[in-house]
Design a protein around this motif. Structure first.
Motif, PDB file in Angstrom:
ATOM      1  N   LYS A 101       6.866  24.286  21.721  1.00 56.72           N
ATOM      2  CA  LYS A 101       6.126  25.145  23.004  1.00 56.72           C
ATOM      3  C   LYS A 101       7.086  24.750  23.926  1.00 56.72           C
ATOM      4  O   LYS A 101       8.110  24.558  24.232  1.00 56.72           O
ATOM      5  CB  LYS A 101       4.944  23.793  23.751  1.00 56.72           C
ATOM      6  CG  LYS A 101       3.771  23.863  22.568  1.00 56.72           C
ATOM      7  CD  LYS A 101       2.766  22.721  23.483  1.00 56.72           C
ATOM      8  CE  LYS A 101       1.978  22.544  23.033  1.00 56.72           C
ATOM      9  NZ  LYS A 101       0.287  21.729  23.136  1.00 56.72           N
TER      10      LYS A 101
ATOM     11  N   GLU B  11       6.057  19.594  19.366  1.00 60.08           N
ATOM     12  CA  GLU B  11       5.105  18.427  18.776  1.00 60.08           C
ATOM     13  C   GLU B  11       4.595  17.802  17.474  1.00 60.08           C
ATOM     14  O   GLU B  11       4.736  19.882  16.985  1.00 60.08           O
ATOM     15  CB  GLU B  11       3.755  18.054  20.280  1.00 60.08           C
ATOM     16  CG  GLU B  11       3.471  19.688  19.800  1.00 60.08           C
ATOM     17  CD  GLU B  11       2.358  19.593  21.731  1.00 60.08           C
ATOM     18  OE1 GLU B  11       3.176  18.644  22.369  1.00 60.08           O
ATOM     19  OE2 GLU B  11       1.414  20.169  21.460  1.00 60.08           O
ATOM     20  N   GLU B  12       4.191  17.332  17.175  1.00 60.79           N
ATOM     21  CA  GLU B  12       3.365  17.123  15.991  1.00 60.79           C
ATOM     22  C   GLU B  12       1.638  17.760  16.180  1.00 60.79           C
ATOM     23  O   GLU B  12       1.139  18.040  17.209  1.00 60.79           O
ATOM     24  CB  GLU B  12       2.531  15.981  15.919  1.00 60.79           C
ATOM     25  CG  GLU B  12       1.699  15.454  14.826  1.00 60.79           C
ATOM     26  CD  GLU B  12       1.061  14.061  15.043  1.00 60.79           C
ATOM     27  OE1 GLU B  12       1.344  13.266  15.853  1.00 60.79           O
ATOM     28  OE2 GLU B  12      -0.113  13.813  14.343  1.00 60.79           O
TER      29      GLU B  12
ATOM     30  N   LEU C 146      -1.594  19.073  15.154  1.00 60.73           N
ATOM     31  CA  LEU C 146      -2.940  18.456  15.168  1.00 60.73           C
ATOM     32  C   LEU C 146      -4.229  19.382  14.602  1.00 60.73           C
ATOM     33  O   LEU C 146      -4.262  20.388  14.504  1.00 60.73           O
ATOM     34  CB  LEU C 146      -3.692  17.660  17.172  1.00 60.73           C
ATOM     35  CG  LEU C 146      -2.801  17.585  17.452  1.00 60.73           C
ATOM     36  CD1 LEU C 146      -3.026  16.721  19.250  1.00 60.73           C
ATOM     37  CD2 LEU C 146      -3.110  15.247  17.290  1.00 60.73           C
TER      38      LEU C 146
ATOM     39  N   GLU D 171     -10.823  23.080  19.517  1.00 63.29           N
ATOM     40  CA  GLU D 171     -10.570  22.702  20.643  1.00 63.29           C
ATOM     41  C   GLU D 171     -11.811  23.192  21.149  1.00 63.29           C
ATOM     42  O   GLU D 171     -13.172  23.590  21.537  1.00 63.29           O
ATOM     43  CB  GLU D 171      -9.768  23.706  20.800  1.00 63.29           C
ATOM     44  CG  GLU D 171      -8.285  23.189  20.219  1.00 63.29           C
ATOM     45  CD  GLU D 171      -7.629  24.631  20.971  1.00 63.29           C
ATOM     46  OE1 GLU D 171      -6.762  24.662  21.629  1.00 63.29           O
ATOM     47  OE2 GLU D 171      -7.130  25.530  19.513  1.00 63.29           O
TER      48      GLU D 171
ATOM     49  N   GLU E 239      -3.061  20.583  26.846  1.00 65.60           N
ATOM     50  CA  GLU E 239      -2.737  20.749  27.254  1.00 65.60           C
ATOM     51  C   GLU E 239      -3.763  20.552  28.967  1.00 65.60           C
ATOM     52  O   GLU E 239      -4.557  20.497  28.306  1.00 65.60           O
ATOM     53  CB  GLU E 239      -2.573  22.200  27.700  1.00 65.60           C
ATOM     54  CG  GLU E 239      -3.006  23.631  27.517  1.00 65.60           C
ATOM     55  CD  GLU E 239      -3.517  24.818  27.768  1.00 65.60           C
ATOM     56  OE1 GLU E 239      -1.657  25.140  28.024  1.00 65.60           O
ATOM     57  OE2 GLU E 239      -3.645  25.365  27.482  1.00 65.60           O
TER      58      GLU E 239
HETATM   59  P1  AMP Z   1      -0.766  25.766  24.917  1.00 70.55           P
HETATM   60  O1  AMP Z   1      -1.096  26.753  25.756  1.00 70.55           O
HETATM   61  O2  AMP Z   1      -0.742  24.709  24.993  1.00 70.55           O
HETATM   62  O3  AMP Z   1      -2.901  25.724  25.266  1.00 70.55           O
HETATM   63  O4  AMP Z   1      -1.228  25.781  23.070  1.00 70.55           O
HETATM   64  C1  AMP Z   1      -2.246  27.305  22.868  1.00 70.55           C
HETATM   65  C2  AMP Z   1      -3.011  27.331  21.502  1.00 70.55           C
HETATM   66  O5  AMP Z   1      -1.566  26.655  20.727  1.00 70.55           O
HETATM   67  C3  AMP Z   1      -3.968  25.978  21.869  1.00 70.55           C
HETATM   68  O6  AMP Z   1      -5.128  26.560  22.345  1.00 70.55           O
HETATM   69  C4  AMP Z   1      -4.053  25.695  20.369  1.00 70.55           C
HETATM   70  O7  AMP Z   1      -4.885  26.239  19.615  1.00 70.55           O
HETATM   71  C5  AMP Z   1      -3.005  25.489  19.971  1.00 70.55           C
HETATM   72  N1  AMP Z   1      -1.963  24.234  19.984  1.00 70.55           N
HETATM   73  C6  AMP Z   1      -1.598  23.851  21.381  1.00 70.55           C
HETATM   74  N2  AMP Z   1      -0.922  22.561  21.176  1.00 70.55           N
HETATM   75  C7  AMP Z   1      -1.189  22.595  19.742  1.00 70.55           C
HETATM   76  C8  AMP Z   1      -1.203  20.785  18.613  1.00 70.55           C
HETATM   77  N3  AMP Z   1      -0.419  20.391  18.984  1.00 70.55           N
HETATM   78  N4  AMP Z   1      -1.692  21.211  17.987  1.00 70.55           N
HETATM   79  C9  AMP Z   1      -2.314  22.066  17.446  1.00 70.55           C
HETATM   80  N5  AMP Z   1      -2.588  23.483  18.014  1.00 70.55           N
HETATM   81  C10 AMP Z   1      -1.951  23.277  18.967  1.00 70.55           C
END
Ligand code: AMP
Ligand code: GLY
Length: 441
Positions: A148, A189-190, A192, A196, A291
């Motif tokens: 990220k 990060e790991e 998951l 959601e 997040e």
């Molecule tokens: P975010 O901008 O952090 O919401 O990330 C966008 C999308 O990436 C999220 O809606 C998740 O589908 C996926 N994602 C983010 N972090 C993770 C994680 N640690 N494990 C699995 N999927 C993730």
């Protein structure tokens, strides 16, 4: 009463509609970067400037209008400090100041906050401001990793192994791209596994008033296939939870948000006021945090605001005054399904500048304009999502059928995801959670 509304998407149309419904009969003054015909029709004045973060233009508008308070819809102006600026003009906002808004604008800030304050919900993570150590951490994580960009990146800042990254070399390449492209650091990060959901709350600095849980659908095509989008649609249930969530799982998410609200105050010395939006994942080992966002979700705002029963202006005033604990924030016991109507080819190759013919919406359906242009009395598509159509009903299925009836009133070169809120998709999520729970130790 004068309210300044910043933003011009489907989310802001839903915000405008909820404000206008108030018994306080406010006048809306809108600061936007393009014309949204739905919001314009509800507003007293509509200023379409160049950029929501052009604070010189904003200053002139605010000087003229002298609003009682502001509601800021999108993430970018919040991250750029619009709330601090408005505060310096004596205008309070329903949105957080720049420092507490780091919950959204810095992924590392949030991960570290949870860790420092012993708040559960983090996956294993590390921050990197150079390539050093990246490969060895990826090796530690094995096949399950997510890279990220630390800061806001227009939805392009997250890459997940298996989905967008095939191996550690590709992950390292993305790390380089982020660091070379203006990001000061990355978080790895790991990855998951789970389902959601979005849990949004009104926040007044110390208290939260939770909204119904919503599930968004980010992939463009049915069955969660295809490229990522801003969100293709979303649903919420009559009991304000999700069919695949237990009460205990929902409580875990609420407790994380409550603890985060207090931790942010301690960490930054400033209170988080506005909308605290947690993106969570129900996993085998309980609820994890994906997040935080410092604003309403789009489309999620279109699910919850039409069923908000408490006067929205009074909710905003309680957020500003810090008195949310004294107000009962109620939502109608209804299910909602929001379907985003998007141009053919969206998101990669959208059919822009195509006319849309929009008929009368049936009972129990609300239409929100998103990214469309009005040209010579005609509504035209742009490159982005066009219309959010929300069905409201006594079950998710009833709400879905209503939303579909609404979409049927729209003619043009468009498509939408027919599976959002469908029994088939709901059952898949329920079964996935049952399988994960069965694997719990
Ligand atoms: P975010 O901008 O952090 O919401 O990330 C966008 C999308 O990436 C999220 O809606 C998740 O589908 C996926 N994602 C983010 N972090 C993770 C994680 N640690 N494990 C699995 N999927 C993730
Ligand atoms: N619906 C996802 C977002 O607003 O970020």
């Amino acid at each position: 009463m004068k309210i300044l509304l910043v933003g011009n998407g489907g989310r802001e149309h839903a915000i405008a509609e909820a404000l206008i419904r108030s018994s306080h009969k406010p006048d809306l003054y809108v600061f936007a970067n393009k014309v949204n015909p739905g919001i314009k029709a509800l507003s007293k004045r509509y200023y379409a400037g160049t950029d929501l973060s052009d604070f010189e233009e904003l200053k002139h508008f605010v000087d003229e209008v002298r609003p009682d308070f502001a509601f800021v819809g999108p993430d970018n102006p919040i991250a750029d400090g619009i709330v601090d600026l408005l505060e310096s003009f004596g205008v309070p906002s329903v949105a957080p100041a720049q420092a507490p808004a780091r919950l959204e604008s810095s992924k590392y800030f949030t991960r570290e906050l949870l860790e420092k304050h012993f708040i559960p919900g983090n996956p294993r993570f590390r921050q990197f401001d150079s390539e050093g150590g990246v490969m060895s951490f990826l090796q530690e994580l094995g096949d399950d990793y997510v890279v990220k960009a630390d800061g806001l990146a227009f939805g392009k800042g997250v890459k997940v192994s298996g989905d967008h990254l095939r191996n550690h070399e590709e992950a390292l390449k993305f790390v380089r791209e982020c660091l070379g492209g203006g990001q000061s650091s990355v978080v790895i990060e790991e990855k998951l596994y789970g389902v959601e959901f979005s849990l949004m709350a009104f926040a007044d600095g110390r208290h939260l008033a939770f909204m119904p849980v919503v599930q968004d659908h980010k992939r463009a095509y049915e069955g969660d296939e295809g490229p990522n989008t801003g969100g293709m649609g979303s649903y919420s249930d009559v009991n304000h939870s999700m069919p695949f969530l237990t009460d205990q799982e929902l409580d875990q998410a609420k407790q994380i948000s409550q603890a985060v609200l207090l931790a942010v105050r301690e960490e930054t010395g400033q209170e988080f006021k506005g909308i605290l939006y947690g993106g969570f994942m129900a996993c085998r080992d309980g609820v994890k945090l994906i997040e935080y966002n410092a604003r309403f979700g789009d489309p999620e705002a279109m699910n919850v605001l039409p069923i908000l029963e408490t006067d929205f202006v009074e909710v905003c005033q309680a957020v500003i005054k810090g008195t949310l604990d004294e107000l009962e924030v109620r939502f109608a016991p209804k299910a909602t399904v929001c379907l985003y109507v998007v141009p053919e080819g969206y998101p990669d190759d959208s059919m822009a500048h195509e006319p849309l013919e929009i008929g009368e919406m049936p009972d129990g359906v609300q239409l929100f304009y998103s990214s469309v242009n009005e040209e010579g009395g005609e509504i035209m598509t742009s490159g982005s999502r066009s219309l959010g159509i929300v069905g409201i009903g006594d079950s998710i299925e009833e709400a879905r059928l209503r939303a579909v009836d609404g979409v049927d009133q729209v003619k043009g070169k468009i498509f939408y995801r027919k599976d959002i809120g469908s029994l088939d998709l709901l059952n898949k999520r329920i079964q996935m959670m049952e399988k994960l729970r069965a694997a719990r130790l």
